[in-house]
Design a protein around this motif. Structure first.
Motif, PDB file in Angstrom:
ATOM      1  N   HIS A   1     -39.404 -42.235 -10.701  1.00 27.56           N
ATOM      2  CA  HIS A   1     -40.054 -41.713 -11.757  1.00 27.56           C
ATOM      3  C   HIS A   1     -40.394 -40.364 -11.998  1.00 27.56           C
TER       4      HIS A   1
ATOM      5  N   ALA B   1     -39.334 -37.674 -14.771  1.00 30.20           N
ATOM      6  CA  ALA B   1     -40.148 -36.801 -15.660  1.00 30.20           C
ATOM      7  C   ALA B   1     -39.804 -35.237 -15.712  1.00 30.20           C
TER       8      ALA B   1
ATOM      9  N   GLU C   1     -38.624 -32.825 -18.466  1.00 29.02           N
ATOM     10  CA  GLU C   1     -39.243 -31.477 -18.569  1.00 29.02           C
ATOM     11  C   GLU C   1     -38.085 -30.444 -18.716  1.00 29.02           C
TER      12      GLU C   1
ATOM     13  N   VAL D   1     -46.535 -30.768 -15.165  1.00 26.97           N
ATOM     14  CA  VAL D   1     -45.987 -32.229 -14.898  1.00 26.97           C
ATOM     15  C   VAL D   1     -46.326 -32.628 -13.470  1.00 26.97           C
TER      16      VAL D   1
ATOM     17  N   GLY E   1     -45.388 -38.622 -13.492  1.00 29.83           N
ATOM     18  CA  GLY E   1     -44.391 -39.200 -14.517  1.00 29.83           C
ATOM     19  C   GLY E   1     -44.633 -38.967 -15.944  1.00 29.83           C
ATOM     20  N   LEU E   2     -45.439 -38.032 -15.975  1.00 32.03           N
ATOM     21  CA  LEU E   2     -45.953 -37.851 -17.584  1.00 32.03           C
ATOM     22  C   LEU E   2     -45.516 -36.487 -18.084  1.00 32.03           C
ATOM     23  N   VAL E   3     -44.918 -36.180 -19.122  1.00 34.94           N
ATOM     24  CA  VAL E   3     -44.534 -34.960 -19.533  1.00 34.94           C
ATOM     25  C   VAL E   3     -45.309 -34.862 -21.124  1.00 34.94           C
TER      26      VAL E   3
ATOM     27  N   ALA F   1     -43.955 -40.831 -21.225  1.00 31.36           N
ATOM     28  CA  ALA F   1     -44.381 -41.341 -19.977  1.00 31.36           C
ATOM     29  C   ALA F   1     -43.379 -42.210 -19.310  1.00 31.36           C
ATOM     30  N   ILE F   2     -42.904 -41.940 -18.090  1.00 34.19           N
ATOM     31  CA  ILE F   2     -41.764 -42.718 -17.489  1.00 34.19           C
ATOM     32  C   ILE F   2     -42.444 -43.968 -17.322  1.00 34.19           C
TER      33      ILE F   2
END
Lengths: 432, 432
Positions: free
Chosen positions: B333, B337, B341, B356, B359-361, B401-402
């Motif tokens: 994950h 991400a 990115e 980053v 797992g959130l961009v 978000a993955i």
């Protein structure tokens, strides 16, 4: 594990579970283990590499089952019932797979909307006053909470917010702190207004309490955690009379209405009272419909942000039993409690300690508390049946609660014969 | 429904669920329905007579699925992940069938003991300081809460009780009320000390905050609801440095560690702090071992009285994935991400708005908030993928978000191409 393996293992698990529930009568209702039994039986840390499903399922029988108190054994008469039904198990498989977190309407519209409608269905089954239902244009409505404790806490917080706002509106100079320190929460002997207490299933008199609360502008919350399920039967509905005075009402279908834990049903007359106390609106939870007045965002109705798709369990259970099937289930349990009461009354060594209204019989040996403590000790040590006690007006009392979905008259009769035998042994041992 | 029919229907449900999850990529991630869609599709009250299982399963596809936001679609990038794995689904079937309510050790010893050991396993995976583990003689230990909100509330109440007792011990004349009104709860920009905030996955500096809390005798609670799962990987464990200063720590395996909701893991260094705040001991919950000091009665660790056998999910997931499998899942994950990115950085129309880390961009179109709101509107209206926004320093930002267990690089690439195309359309429409 891929979906192919899940198909195979899932079916094995369904059979494992069916075997367990079919054969539960043959298992000892209360386990033999001592505190700390489990830790030495399993590794001290998680495995680095995967274990096989066979190993795990074997360990369930070897490590878990010996430490389980079998709540669904027909010889389990402790606490209150906790629901367990096949339709609810089926719904929960689906709930897990959909796996949505229904904190807002947009997070999964079906999750929110089915819940609102199921709470209306259930409210109608109970013949709750119209004001508690959501309908299409109502101001009230229902929500599934995790437990009656959470429902009570929500009611308390909503009541507090409401009174603070009312007083501040009347006297704008009053600070929240100044109001808070004068607030009083009244409760009965067994907490909030209760229909069917845990100790002995007694009932507060709503027709006395209710009008006073309304006149004094006090929030009235009614908790019928156990007894509430019985109100779907017309012959027990009168026990709910006075609910029309309440601001909020709660009971637990996960106790006695065949909807597996957790499913605590709470209704309010004015949903704005609840929402006002908890509104949480960060941008990542906003959605285009939220200010339309058309939708429900259940995160404002509860403490946790997350919530499962629990109304599926209600939908499956209500549809697969039908109202008549649910009523028959309640009536059977009440009937079994009455049979047990009759048996107890036929033995002059015993007394009944509280009116048997629903599925709970409170009884004791005539004599000292010590004698009854000794009897309970013998009953629970023998582990053929399982009971818990309570105190009623300083007397140590045994509770016999009809719990299991599979309990029949023969189980009740055998249990009573067992209790009588242990009593005879106890009294003989005391004479010797 | 008897157990024979459950065997048949349970297996059908396993196939239904496997079909659903296998085919989820083909379903539109966000539904087309409007508020109120469901009520007209089902009866206004529960049926008197039972419906058939076929009818219900047909209605799931006809009535429920059109209103589901598919959180486990590989095109779902909204909020944060919520866990969904086959081993957890299997464990939950068993959990429902055992159906015990583990409020005390005696209510089902296996339920309590497996939880304590699983929380130790998980604590070791995270390399939590020894003080948080129960072990055989430790003063700390873990408990499964329903949500991070409940864990935070428990920590707050425990902290309050502890400080009140300390001050009353020092000055016996002080009333509880007098102390309470002077208490202060400090929180960061995004509530309590947080590792991995919801908006942008930022981290508070525990190595600064922690020593001050310890010196000042203040309770430090750390919430790593989302990020916590990543700490099982050595390369992310440094993000947890400073946890040694905390009194309580919490994260949600039900977000990113493949244990289906609800499973919020909370540890405390001194379990007497929690228990002291909540002890509830009516006679019907007492049991012979409770004063032995050997056992845990988890009802004192949480708000609700009832609790399910949730540690089974942890046990199944940890064993069937193994630690290496879980680490691989987290790393995949994070890698996805980073790939996203990179894609964003290659398009000069966009900017990345926060580092980053996991797992959130967080990203946006260079330009006005209005422009980004329009882009998000186009993305979510197209319903091919699903995102939610956040505000970062007054900027309207898109969160990618993955989330899904089944998301692969191709889904991320296709989603980015889709976003780029919608962006081109938007910018062209604005020029015209």
């Amino acid at each position: 594990m891929n979906s192919g393996e899940f198909r195979r293992r899932g079916k094995e698990m369904v059979d494992f579970v069916a075997d367990y529930l079919e054969g539960i009568e043959g298992r000892q209702v209360y386990p033999d283990v001592e505190p700390g039994y489990l830790r030495p039986l399993i590794p001290t840390s998680a495995p680095e590499e995967p274990d096989t499903f066979e190993d795990i399922l074997n360990d369930v029988e070897k490590i878990i089952m010996p430490g389980v108190t079998h709540w669904h054994s027909p010889y389990f008469f402790a606490y209150f019932p906790t629901a367990n039904s096949y339709p609810a198990l089926l719904a929960d498989i689906l709930c897990g797979a959909i796996g949505c977190i229904g904190f807002s309407w947009a997070a999964s519209p079906a999750c929110t909307e089915l819940e609102t409608v199921m709470m209306d269905w259930l409210g109608k089954m109970l013949k709750l006053p119209e004001a508690f239902l959501a309908g299409q244009v109502g101001e009230g409505g229902g929500v599934i909470q995790g437990s009656a404790s959470e429902a009570t806490l929500m009611a308390l917080l909503a009541a507090r917010t409401k009174v603070v706002r009312r007083l501040q509106a009347a006297s704008p100079g009053l600070t929240q702190g100044a109001i808070m320190e004068k607030l009083v929460a009244y409760s009965s002997d067994q907490l909030v207004a209760t229909l069917g207490t845990t100790s002995c299933c007694s009932f507060d008199n709503l027709l006395e309490v209710g009008p006073i609360c309304n006149e004094e502008n006090m929030w009235l919350h009614i908790d019928a955690a156990y007894a509430g399920s019985s109100f779907i039967c017309p012959e027990f509905r009168h026990l709910l009379n006075g609910v029309e005075f309440a601001d909020s009402f709660n009971f637990n279908p996960h106790k006695w209405l065949l909807v597996n834990f957790d499913c605590s049903a709470m209704w309010v007359k004015k949903r704005t009272d609840l929402i006002g106390a908890f509104k949480l609106d960060p941008l990542y939870l906003k959605h285009s419909h939220q200010d339309s007045g058309l939708i429900t965002d259940y995160r404002h109705w509860q403490l946790p942000l997350g919530r499962r798709f629990r109304s599926l369990k209600m939908w499956f259970v209500f549809r697969m039993y039908g109202v008549k099937g649910l009523q028959a289930y309640i009536r059977k349990h009440v009937q079994l409690a009455r049979e047990f009461e009759c048996l107890v009354r036929q033995d002059p060594r015993f007394e009944i300690c509280a009116e048997v209204t629903l599925g709970l019989v409170c009884f004791r040996l005539k004599g000292s508390n010590k004698l009854n403590e000794d009897l309970l000790e013998r009953i629970n040590s023998a582990k053929k049946i399982h009971l818990v006690p309570c105190h009623l007006r300083d007397k140590f009392v045994l509770r016999f609660a009809i719990c299991s979905r599979s309990v029949e008259l023969t189980h009740v009769q055998r249990s009573w014969e067992h209790i009588r035998q242990l009593t005879t042994d106890l009294l003989r041992a005391q004479r010797d």
